[in-house]
Motif scaffolding. Structure first.
Motif, PDB file in Angstrom:
ATOM      1  N   ILE A  51       0.878  -1.172   0.000  1.00  0.00           N
ATOM      2  CA  ILE A  51       0.000   0.000   0.000  1.00  0.00           C
ATOM      3  C   ILE A  51       0.917   1.223   0.000  1.00  0.00           C
ATOM      4  N   VAL A  52       0.662   2.146  -0.923  1.00  0.00           N
ATOM      5  CA  VAL A  52       1.426   3.398  -0.952  1.00  0.00           C
ATOM      6  C   VAL A  52       0.468   4.535  -0.614  1.00  0.00           C
ATOM      7  N   ILE A  53       0.877   5.373   0.322  1.00  0.00           N
ATOM      8  CA  ILE A  53       0.066   6.528   0.704  1.00  0.00           C
ATOM      9  C   ILE A  53       0.696   7.777   0.089  1.00  0.00           C
ATOM     10  N   THR A  54      -0.099   8.556  -0.657  1.00  0.00           N
ATOM     11  CA  THR A  54       0.473   9.754  -1.298  1.00  0.00           C
ATOM     12  C   THR A  54       0.642  10.894  -0.297  1.00  0.00           C
ATOM     13  N   HIS A  55      -0.320  11.041   0.623  1.00  0.00           N
ATOM     14  CA  HIS A  55      -0.202  12.089   1.651  1.00  0.00           C
ATOM     15  C   HIS A  55      -1.163  11.804   2.794  1.00  0.00           C
ATOM     16  N   ALA A  56      -0.975  12.532   3.898  1.00  0.00           N
ATOM     17  CA  ALA A  56      -1.639  12.147   5.152  1.00  0.00           C
ATOM     18  C   ALA A  56      -2.999  12.818   5.374  1.00  0.00           C
ATOM     19  N   HIS A  57      -3.771  13.011   4.305  1.00  0.00           N
ATOM     20  CA  HIS A  57      -5.146  13.486   4.498  1.00  0.00           C
ATOM     21  C   HIS A  57      -6.076  12.279   4.643  1.00  0.00           C
ATOM     22  N   ALA A  58      -7.145  12.482   5.441  1.00  0.00           N
ATOM     23  CA  ALA A  58      -8.006  11.368   5.833  1.00  0.00           C
ATOM     24  C   ALA A  58      -8.598  10.620   4.635  1.00  0.00           C
ATOM     25  N   HIS A  63      -8.091   4.282   5.920  1.00  0.00           N
ATOM     26  CA  HIS A  63      -8.159   2.844   6.208  1.00  0.00           C
ATOM     27  C   HIS A  63      -6.791   2.164   6.091  1.00  0.00           C
ATOM     28  N   ALA A  64      -5.723   2.946   6.080  1.00  0.00           N
ATOM     29  CA  ALA A  64      -4.392   2.382   5.789  1.00  0.00           C
ATOM     30  C   ALA A  64      -3.977   1.318   6.799  1.00  0.00           C
ATOM     31  N   ALA A  65      -4.102   1.623   8.078  1.00  0.00           N
ATOM     32  CA  ALA A  65      -3.624   0.686   9.104  1.00  0.00           C
ATOM     33  C   ALA A  65      -4.428  -0.616   9.051  1.00  0.00           C
ATOM     34  N   LYS A  66      -5.748  -0.482   8.926  1.00  0.00           N
ATOM     35  CA  LYS A  66      -6.614  -1.661   8.886  1.00  0.00           C
ATOM     36  C   LYS A  66      -6.270  -2.530   7.670  1.00  0.00           C
ATOM     37  N   LEU A  67      -6.106  -1.901   6.509  1.00  0.00           N
ATOM     38  CA  LEU A  67      -5.798  -2.639   5.280  1.00  0.00           C
ATOM     39  C   LEU A  67      -4.433  -3.308   5.371  1.00  0.00           C
ATOM     40  N   ALA A  68      -3.450  -2.577   5.907  1.00  0.00           N
ATOM     41  CA  ALA A  68      -2.093  -3.128   5.996  1.00  0.00           C
ATOM     42  C   ALA A  68      -2.090  -4.375   6.877  1.00  0.00           C
ATOM     43  N   ARG A  69      -2.844  -4.316   7.975  1.00  0.00           N
ATOM     44  CA  ARG A  69      -2.917  -5.483   8.874  1.00  0.00           C
ATOM     45  C   ARG A  69      -3.639  -6.636   8.205  1.00  0.00           C
ATOM     46  N   LYS A  70      -4.814  -6.332   7.658  1.00  0.00           N
ATOM     47  CA  LYS A  70      -5.680  -7.364   7.079  1.00  0.00           C
ATOM     48  C   LYS A  70      -5.006  -8.038   5.874  1.00  0.00           C
ATOM     49  N   CYS A  71      -4.365  -7.257   5.028  1.00  0.00           N
ATOM     50  CA  CYS A  71      -3.739  -7.806   3.812  1.00  0.00           C
ATOM     51  C   CYS A  71      -2.281  -8.191   4.053  1.00  0.00           C
ATOM     52  N   GLY A  86       2.307   9.275  12.159  1.00  0.00           N
ATOM     53  CA  GLY A  86       2.525   8.975  13.576  1.00  0.00           C
ATOM     54  C   GLY A  86       2.687   7.496  13.822  1.00  0.00           C
ATOM     55  N   PRO A  87       2.611   7.078  15.079  1.00  0.00           N
ATOM     56  CA  PRO A  87       2.859   5.668  15.404  1.00  0.00           C
ATOM     57  C   PRO A  87       1.753   4.754  14.883  1.00  0.00           C
ATOM     58  N   LEU A  88       2.169   3.573  14.424  1.00  0.00           N
ATOM     59  CA  LEU A  88       1.216   2.554  13.970  1.00  0.00           C
ATOM     60  C   LEU A  88       1.553   1.255  14.681  1.00  0.00           C
ATOM     61  N   SER A  89       0.625   0.333  14.657  1.00  0.00           N
ATOM     62  CA  SER A  89       0.846  -0.973  15.288  1.00  0.00           C
ATOM     63  C   SER A  89       2.165  -1.580  14.793  1.00  0.00           C
ATOM     64  N   SER A  91       2.807  -4.473  14.181  1.00  0.00           N
ATOM     65  CA  SER A  91       2.609  -5.580  13.237  1.00  0.00           C
ATOM     66  C   SER A  91       2.623  -5.075  11.784  1.00  0.00           C
ATOM     67  N   ILE A  92       2.618  -3.758  11.601  1.00  0.00           N
ATOM     68  CA  ILE A  92       2.616  -3.218  10.233  1.00  0.00           C
ATOM     69  C   ILE A  92       4.051  -2.921   9.792  1.00  0.00           C
ATOM     70  N   ALA A  93       4.397  -3.457   8.624  1.00  0.00           N
ATOM     71  CA  ALA A  93       5.736  -3.184   8.074  1.00  0.00           C
ATOM     72  C   ALA A  93       5.716  -1.835   7.392  1.00  0.00           C
ATOM     73  N   ARG A  94       6.462  -0.881   7.945  1.00  0.00           N
ATOM     74  CA  ARG A  94       6.487   0.465   7.353  1.00  0.00           C
ATOM     75  C   ARG A  94       7.715   0.650   6.504  1.00  0.00           C
ATOM     76  N   ARG A  95       7.540   1.295   5.376  1.00  0.00           N
ATOM     77  CA  ARG A  95       8.677   1.618   4.509  1.00  0.00           C
ATOM     78  C   ARG A  95       8.559   3.093   4.158  1.00  0.00           C
ATOM     79  N   THR A  96       9.695   3.759   4.105  1.00  0.00           N
ATOM     80  CA  THR A  96       9.653   5.158   3.676  1.00  0.00           C
ATOM     81  C   THR A  96      10.501   5.335   2.418  1.00  0.00           C
ATOM     82  N   PHE A  97      10.144   6.360   1.652  1.00  0.00           N
ATOM     83  CA  PHE A  97      10.930   6.690   0.460  1.00  0.00           C
ATOM     84  C   PHE A  97      11.178   8.194   0.450  1.00  0.00           C
TER      85      PHE A  97
END
Ligand SMILES: [Zn+2]
Ligand SMILES: [Zn+2]
Length: 263
Positions: A51-58, A63-71, A86-89, A91-97
């Motif tokens: 999952i790639v997030i373009t920017h931090a608007h709602a 649903h990013a955290a829920k999707l990352a966990r579920k998928c 900010g902080p996430l569970s 269990s979610i693998a975070r990557r930055t670019f």
């Protein structure tokens, strides 16, 4: 490469880029159930490689955290957006670019480019080796760099947020009107028109995204884009708030080759 627009607009944005082996979600504006339902409805497995997030608007990250966990999919964001998330569970693998750093997901290559918005925001150029797509929504103006960034893509996904007159005469509070029309707001039909007029000959499909329900009408956005693309043989689509809208990003040469077989 196929592109599936699941949702587009201020109530949620989510687009899946599908190549032979890779399924990548850009922006998490729908939940796991909606995502799975729409993918199944068009014959795709309800799975994501990232999952790639373009920017931090709602409407992009809701649903990013829920999707990352579920998928069980890693969550990619630029360094600045990642900080804003900010902080996430754990269990979610975070990557930055980096904001201009190429990176890969499966067989897809992604090239980000910062674009002006009131949050750290990137446009993405996504390629599977033969076809390429450009995605640019949530931007106040088209920069020369952006024009170069999306030049020659087979499929362009471009914001056409508002009609300038409807926004000016509409019900929004003055500060909000200023924000939307400002250099860090959203792209108007007229601004999209200006970019589309200068589009090179390789691009054969354009989809208009992130239309405002209050300050735009699909037919106005379409008219402006049609005027810009007149006589160019470009297929034009207007993304509805809820999809799925399935688009093919096969290169023009391939599409022509296929047609030739049946001529
Ligand atoms: Zn948005
Ligand atoms: Zn935004």
């Amino acid at each position: 490469m196929r592109v599936v627009i699941l949702a587009s607009g201020s109530e949620g944005n989510a687009t899946v880029f599908v190549s032979r082996t890779t399924q990548l979600l850009v922006d998490a504006g729908v939940g796991p159930r909606v995502l799975a339902g729409m993918l199944k409805a068009i014959g795709l497995e309800p799975r994501l490689d990232a999952i790639v997030i373009t920017h931090a608007h709602a409407d992009h990250v809701g649903h990013a955290a829920k999707l990352a966990r579920k998928c069980r999919a890693p969550l990619f964001a630029s360094e600045e957006t990642s900080r804003e998330l900010g902080p996430l569970s754990s269990s979610i693998a975070r990557r930055t670019f980096g904001p201009r750093e190429r990176f890969g997901v499966g067989e897809l290559e992604l090239r980000p480019l910062p674009i002006p918005h009131d949050a750290a925001q990137v446009s993405l150029r996504i390629s599977d080796g033969s076809a390429s797509c450009g995605l640019a929504t949530d931007l106040g103006e088209v920069t020369a760099e952006l024009e170069e960034h999306v030049a020659g893509v087979d499929l362009l996904l471009l914001e056409s947020n508002h009609d300038e007159k409807m926004l000016a005469e509409g019900p929004y509070a003055p500060f909000l009107k200023e924000r939307i029309a400002g250099a860090k707001g959203h792209l108007s039909n007229a601004q999209a028109h200006a970019l589309l007029r200068r589009l090179g000959p390789r691009t054969k499909t354009v989809a208009l995204l992130h239309l405002s329900r209050t300050n735009n009408r699909p037919e106005l956005a379409r008219e402006a884009a049609e005027d810009a693309l007149r006589g160019r043989g470009v297929a034009l689509h207007v993304a509805p708030p809820r999809g799925p809208l399935v688009l093919d990003a096969a290169p023009r040469e391939v599409a022509r080759g296929r047609l030739d077989l049946f001529d």
